[in-house]
Write a protein that holds these residues in place. Structure first.
Motif, PDB file in Angstrom:
ATOM      1  N   VAL A  27      -0.948   2.013   8.255  1.00 47.76           N
ATOM      2  CA  VAL A  27      -0.744   3.373   7.315  1.00 47.76           C
ATOM      3  C   VAL A  27      -1.774   4.296   6.513  1.00 47.76           C
ATOM      4  N   GLY A  81       4.201  -1.111   2.107  1.00 48.20           N
ATOM      5  CA  GLY A  81       5.317   0.106   3.024  1.00 48.20           C
ATOM      6  C   GLY A  81       6.290  -0.649   3.852  1.00 48.20           C
ATOM      7  N   ASP A 135      -1.689   2.526  -1.549  1.00 50.32           N
ATOM      8  CA  ASP A 135      -2.025   2.086   0.092  1.00 50.32           C
ATOM      9  C   ASP A 135      -3.114   2.831   0.215  1.00 50.32           C
ATOM     10  N   LYS A 146       7.324   2.962   5.964  1.00 47.73           N
ATOM     11  CA  LYS A 146       6.325   3.981   6.550  1.00 47.73           C
ATOM     12  C   LYS A 146       5.443   3.774   8.209  1.00 47.73           C
ATOM     13  N   VAL A 155       0.336   8.264   6.934  1.00 48.37           N
ATOM     14  CA  VAL A 155       0.394   8.764   5.413  1.00 48.37           C
ATOM     15  C   VAL A 155      -0.309  10.206   5.489  1.00 48.37           C
ATOM     16  N   VAL A 209       9.787   2.891  11.207  1.00 49.21           N
ATOM     17  CA  VAL A 209      10.466   3.246   9.810  1.00 49.21           C
ATOM     18  C   VAL A 209      11.241   3.130   9.990  1.00 49.21           C
TER      19      VAL A 209
END
Length: 356
Positions: A196, A164, A226, A107, A200, A114
């Protein structure tokens, strides 16, 4: 090495991986493993590490070190950390590979891209510096693989799955030293969790004091894993980081005892660093409609849960009064940051007893 209180310091996974790497590369160059192996940490300390295992193969070498976390209750204490080194392609410099038990980043929002092995920047710098010194000052072309025995199982007890980072633990550390009972690692995990969530695109996160409040918040708002921050006692860490790195909505969820302390202006909710003030709760009970007998009972209570039960019997919505004051504390810390806050207060069974 001990703290002023007599507790032993420990070594980070990054320091152990660096020592294992130095020993393995020395063996690759000379055919002999230094044992113990000494490394230099970022602040100049030069600890020595005993080798637990060593193997010299055809064009590769590996060395293992058992992590000693000192007197810190670290889930990686006793883990066997192994570095395997082999020559890399000419001109490639130092590269890193996640072996068994070391996670891979899946992530965005972390200090690694990543797809990269979860070997953090400072440990990478330490390992690169160690092999460069052994190579006489020129950065060698080398592949360093770090593995951790049972790392995938250990990782289940860390934030890694939520962040992640899959397949194992992270190789961490900025100083190389583990301070016993340090808050730093937990607070850093909170910050990485917020990073994170932002990366996202989550618009709503929940800081929760424990597993029961986390379950309540997740069910109440339908939040994914998350977006849930294992806040523990560190309400201040969540609020201060969100002030600088805002997310549009924050829910703080927790038991009545910890949130009573937040309502009273405390940002560290640990029982050793803040206490429930029953005079404060008595004032809240009065402001919520409690008559003198109820206020007197609250003053004589033994716990915040006892206060809740006293007020529930009298029909006084103390949970909502606590939630409202806790929200005010949170908003004071956030200042003008664009973060809307709501509070969810629960009892021990997870039932909601107050919201604001």
């Amino acid at each position: 090495m001990t703290t002023p209180s007599g507790l032993r310091y420990g070594w980070t996974t990054g320091a152990c991986a660096t020592a294992a790497t130095a020993a393995a590369y020395a063996a690759l160059l000379t055919g002999s493993f230094p044992d113990p192996v000494r490394i230099t940490l970022p602040k100049g300390q030069q600890p020595a590490f005993a080798l637990a295992r060593e193997h010299l193969g055809d064009g590769w070498a590996s060395a293992s070190i058992v992590k000693d976390a000192g007197d810190d209750p670290d889930v990686t204490h006793g883990a066997l950390i192994t570095a395997t080194v082999r020559p890399g392609p000419p001109g490639s410099g130092v590269g890193f590979v996640a072996g068994p038990g070391v996670g891979t980043v899946t992530k965005p929002g972390l200090p690694l891209a990543v797809g990269e092995p979860a070997i953090n920047p400072v440990p990478r710098q330490l390992m690169t510096a160690a092999v460069t010194e052994l190579a006489g000052g020129a950065v060698p072309d080398l592949v360093i693989e770090i593995s951790v025995a049972d790392g995938a199982e250990i990782a289940k007890h860390t934030w890694n799955p939520r962040l992640g980072i899959l397949g194992g633990i992270s190789i961490l550390g900025t100083t190389g030293i583990v301070v016993p009972y340090s808050c730093a690692a937990w607070i850093d995990s909170i910050r990485r969790g917020i990073d994170v969530a932002r990366a996202v695109g989550h618009q709503h996160v929940a800081g929760c004091t424990g597993s029961t409040s986390e379950k309540t918040a997740a069910q109440l708002y339908g939040l994914p894993e998350d977006a849930l921050l294992d806040m523990g006692d560190f309400a201040g860490a969540v609020l201060k980081y969100l002030k600088r790195h805002p997310i549009p909505r924050l829910t703080i969820a927790g038991g009545i005892g910890k949130l009573a302390k937040l309502a009273d202006g405390h940002l560290d909710l640990h029982s050793g660093r803040s206490q429930v003030d029953f005079r404060f709760l008595a004032e809240l009970a009065r402001s919520a409609g409690g008559r003198d007998p109820v206020v007197e009972e609250v003053l004589a209570a033994n716990s915040a849960l006892d206060v809740l039960q006293i007020c529930q019997r009298a029909g006084v919505p103390i949970g909502y009064a606590i939630a409202d004051r806790a929200r005010q504390t949170a908003e004071q810390v956030l200042g003008d940051a664009p973060v809307a806050v709501d509070i969810v207060v629960i009892d021990r069974a997870g039932a909601i007893v107050g919201r604001a």
